[in-house]
Write a protein that holds these residues in place. Structure first.
Motif, mmCIF file in Angstrom:
data_model
loop_
_atom_site.group_PDB
_atom_site.id
_atom_site.type_symbol
_atom_site.label_atom_id
_atom_site.label_comp_id
_atom_site.label_asym_id
_atom_site.label_seq_id
_atom_site.Cartn_x
_atom_site.Cartn_y
_atom_site.Cartn_z
ATOM 1 N N SER A 8 -30.098 49.291 4.744
ATOM 2 C CA SER A 8 -30.521 48.207 3.843
ATOM 3 C C SER A 8 -29.537 47.052 3.764
ATOM 4 C CB SER A 8 -30.744 48.772 2.425
ATOM 5 O OG SER A 8 -31.675 49.829 2.452
ATOM 6 N N GLY A 9 -28.508 47.055 4.583
ATOM 7 C CA GLY A 9 -27.563 45.947 4.559
ATOM 8 C C GLY A 9 -26.771 45.853 3.265
ATOM 9 N N ALA B 124 -19.140 53.502 6.791
ATOM 10 C CA ALA B 124 -19.898 52.765 5.781
ATOM 11 C C ALA B 124 -19.083 51.588 5.250
ATOM 12 C CB ALA B 124 -20.304 53.694 4.638
ATOM 13 N N ASN B 125 -17.793 51.809 4.957
ATOM 14 C CA ASN B 125 -16.961 50.731 4.444
ATOM 15 C C ASN B 125 -16.753 49.631 5.478
ATOM 16 O OD1 ASN B 125 -16.442 51.432 1.745
ATOM 17 N ND2 ASN B 125 -14.992 52.996 2.390
ATOM 18 N N LEU B 126 -16.665 49.997 6.728
ATOM 19 C CA LEU B 126 -16.531 48.999 7.786
ATOM 20 C C LEU B 126 -17.797 48.162 7.896
ATOM 21 C CD1 LEU B 126 -14.830 47.839 10.056
ATOM 22 C CD2 LEU B 126 -15.636 49.685 11.546
ATOM 23 N N ILE B 127 -18.950 48.818 7.805
ATOM 24 C CA ILE B 127 -20.222 48.092 7.893
ATOM 25 C C ILE B 127 -20.411 47.176 6.687
ATOM 26 C CG2 ILE B 127 -22.736 48.387 7.919
ATOM 27 C CD1 ILE B 127 -22.092 51.067 9.473
ATOM 28 N N ILE B 128 -19.961 47.615 5.507
ATOM 29 C CA ILE B 128 -20.044 46.761 4.319
ATOM 30 C C ILE B 128 -19.285 45.461 4.553
ATOM 31 C CG2 ILE B 128 -19.166 46.533 1.952
ATOM 32 C CD1 ILE B 128 -19.982 49.455 1.520
ATOM 33 N N GLN B 129 -18.092 45.550 5.134
ATOM 34 C CA GLN B 129 -17.320 44.340 5.410
ATOM 35 C C GLN B 129 -18.055 43.431 6.375
ATOM 36 O OE1 GLN B 129 -13.143 44.852 6.244
ATOM 37 N NE2 GLN B 129 -13.031 46.763 5.064
ATOM 38 N N ALA C 127 -26.584 45.639 11.271
ATOM 39 C CA ALA C 127 -27.606 46.596 11.714
ATOM 40 C C ALA C 127 -27.399 46.985 13.175
ATOM 41 C CB ALA C 127 -28.996 46.002 11.519
ATOM 42 N N LEU C 128 -26.993 46.021 14.001
ATOM 43 C CA LEU C 128 -26.730 46.323 15.404
ATOM 44 C C LEU C 128 -25.557 47.291 15.550
ATOM 45 C CD1 LEU C 128 -27.128 42.793 17.016
ATOM 46 C CD2 LEU C 128 -28.547 44.784 17.474
ATOM 47 N N PHE C 129 -24.510 47.061 14.743
ATOM 48 C CA PHE C 129 -23.347 47.939 14.815
ATOM 49 C C PHE C 129 -23.692 49.348 14.347
ATOM 50 C CE2 PHE C 129 -19.069 49.266 13.020
ATOM 51 C CZ PHE C 129 -18.548 49.615 14.262
ATOM 52 N N VAL C 130 -24.564 49.457 13.350
ATOM 53 C CA VAL C 130 -25.024 50.773 12.899
ATOM 54 C C VAL C 130 -25.656 51.531 14.063
ATOM 55 C CG1 VAL C 130 -26.745 51.962 11.494
ATOM 56 C CG2 VAL C 130 -25.304 50.207 10.465
ATOM 57 N N GLU C 131 -26.563 50.856 14.782
ATOM 58 C CA GLU C 131 -27.227 51.521 15.902
ATOM 59 C C GLU C 131 -26.211 51.930 16.962
ATOM 60 O OE1 GLU C 131 -30.355 52.456 15.804
ATOM 61 O OE2 GLU C 131 -30.375 51.564 13.806
ATOM 62 N N LEU D 4 -33.815 39.076 17.498
ATOM 63 C CA LEU D 4 -32.625 39.066 16.662
ATOM 64 C C LEU D 4 -32.754 37.981 15.610
ATOM 65 C CD1 LEU D 4 -29.936 39.439 19.441
ATOM 66 C CD2 LEU D 4 -30.508 41.127 17.722
ATOM 67 N N LYS D 5 -33.199 38.343 14.423
ATOM 68 C CA LYS D 5 -33.371 37.360 13.367
ATOM 69 C C LYS D 5 -32.026 36.724 13.031
ATOM 70 C CE LYS D 5 -37.305 39.680 11.227
ATOM 71 N NZ LYS D 5 -37.834 40.315 9.999
#
Length: 406
Positions: free
Chosen positions: A150-151, A232-237, A249-253, A390-391
């Motif tokens: 969910s970003g 998770a903390n890295l993605i939040i940043q 979202a790309l990095f999550v995948e 890629l929006k």
């Protein structure tokens, strides 16, 4: 007077084995039918294969236009009479004595929707079934899930504090809502049964299959892989720095394709203690419904806190990810939409803004070579809801096309 028909509602609290269970249900409609259980609106095989199942109630929400597809959220403000009437009609029209509905969205229903569902189903023999787990493990897993899908930009403590104030801890507030309106509420300790949630659910629901489940269903396949707290903390940043872009979202995948790093040891004792205090009465009610010896703990763990500082391995993954994104170059193909318009002679449902390069990047499970990405999207990807552009980035960047990728 004939016995009332049975209705089973699986309240799939997030991160309690729901995806695995729902994949089994959709794949086993004939097997369930032979056991006298009707599972309407099963999810397609493509969802089952990818472990993306979210329950047949979600299928109904989409079919009946209760989902804002642009935002990807359920329209809870709408009148839910139509949804519940559809469920009841499916149960009444079935030639089976029992009908089963499953979905994580049940746990997010506002109390007034739960009350309405109870009123609508009063002529049925209703059993509510749910898995529960330690409150800290639950909120930690659900926080990671929101970051993943969910970003989200809130850190762990902010997330838990906000959701506690809003009465939005699905497992605890969702349980409380259903506990108020349904008497037959069957609870399963997820931590005791996570190695085989399917058997635990079937036994608790009283469903007896006429043969053993296929071996693949009990093979330990991973559904809905979790992030670590460090990831998770890295993605939040990343989400905070690149708002409005798909980079997070790309990095999550990218991360989800990496080998698992082992068990996450993150623990926040202060947050755990606060949850146990805020939901003391709810936890007591849950424990009354659990078998002896399987009660959830009501005191914090006797261990020190473990920080969620970003792991060096995750930094290495981030660098590898950005190295991959360097394969983007400024767009130099203004004829893309015109070409897609011409291709509509062959594929009428092809979106004008379809970008095969972005489709390949956003769907890393696709074959890298020798595949026609246009045909794959039309024949399979469209039904699966796969992203194809890629929006926020597609106006300035485009995948550098290589070889026969298209």
């Amino acid at each position: 007077m004939p016995n009332p028909k049975k209705l089973i509602l699986h309240i799939g609290f997030p991160k309690t084995g729901s995806s695995a269970l729902q994949s089994f249900m959709s794949a086993s409609v004939p097997l369930l039918a032979r056991a006298g259980v009707h599972y309407p609106s099963p999810e397609p095989q493509s969802y089952i294969d990818k472990g993306l199942c979210s329950g047949n109630i979600v299928q109904l929400l989409y079919d009946l236009d209760y989902v804002d597809t642009e935002k990807g959220v359920v329209k809870y403000h709408q009148d839910f009479n139509r949804l519940f009437d559809h469920m009841i009609e499916a149960a009444r029209q079935s030639d089976k004595p029992c009908t089963l509905f499953s979905g994580e969205v049940f746990s997010q229903f506002p109390e007034e929707h739960v009350a309405l569902l109870a009123e609508k189903t009063r002529d049925f023999d209703v059993s509510v079934v749910a898995f529960v787990r330690d409150p800290f493990d639950f909120v930690c897993s659900s926080w990671k899930q929101r970051v993943k899908r969910s970003g989200a930009c809130d850190d762990f403590r902010q997330d838990v504090e906000t959701r506690t104030r809003a009465g939005d801890i699905e497992m605890l507030d969702g349980y409380r809502n259903f506990d108020r309106y349904f008497q037959d509420f069957r609870i399963i300790n997820y931590d005791r049964s996570k190695k085989d949630v399917i058997s635990a659910f079937l036994n608790t629901s009283g469903i007896e299959l006429d043969r053993e489940r296929p071996a693949a269903e009990a093979s330990g396949r991973i559904f809905n892989k979790s992030l670590t707290a460090s990831q998770a903390n890295l993605i939040i940043q990343i989400n905070c720095e690149f708002k409005g872009s798909p980079i997070g979202a790309l990095f999550v995948e990218f991360l989800l394709r990496q080998p698992s790093q082992g068990r996450d040891t993150f623990y926040d004792r202060e947050t755990h203690a606060g949850l146990l205090e805020a939901y003391r009465a709810t936890l007591a009610s849950i424990n009354l419904r659990l078998p002896a010896g399987e009660a959830l703990a009501t005191t914090p763990r006797d261990r020190t806190e473990s920080s969620a500082h970003i792991d060096p391995q995750d930094i290495a993954h981030l660098l590898a990810f950005f190295k991959q994104t360097l394969r983007y170059k400024p767009s130099s193909n203004p004829l893309r939409k015109l070409m897609n318009l011409a291709l509509r002679l062959f594929w009428r449902r092809l979106p004008l803004n379809f970008d095969p390069a972005s489709y390949a990047l956003l769907n890393p499970d696709l074959p890298r070579r020798g595949s026609n990405l246009y045909a794959h999207y039309i024949e399979q990807g469209r039904e699966e809801g796969r992203p194809y552009r890629l929006k926020g980035l597609e106006k300035g960047f485009q995948w550098e096309e290589q070889g026969d990728r298209q």
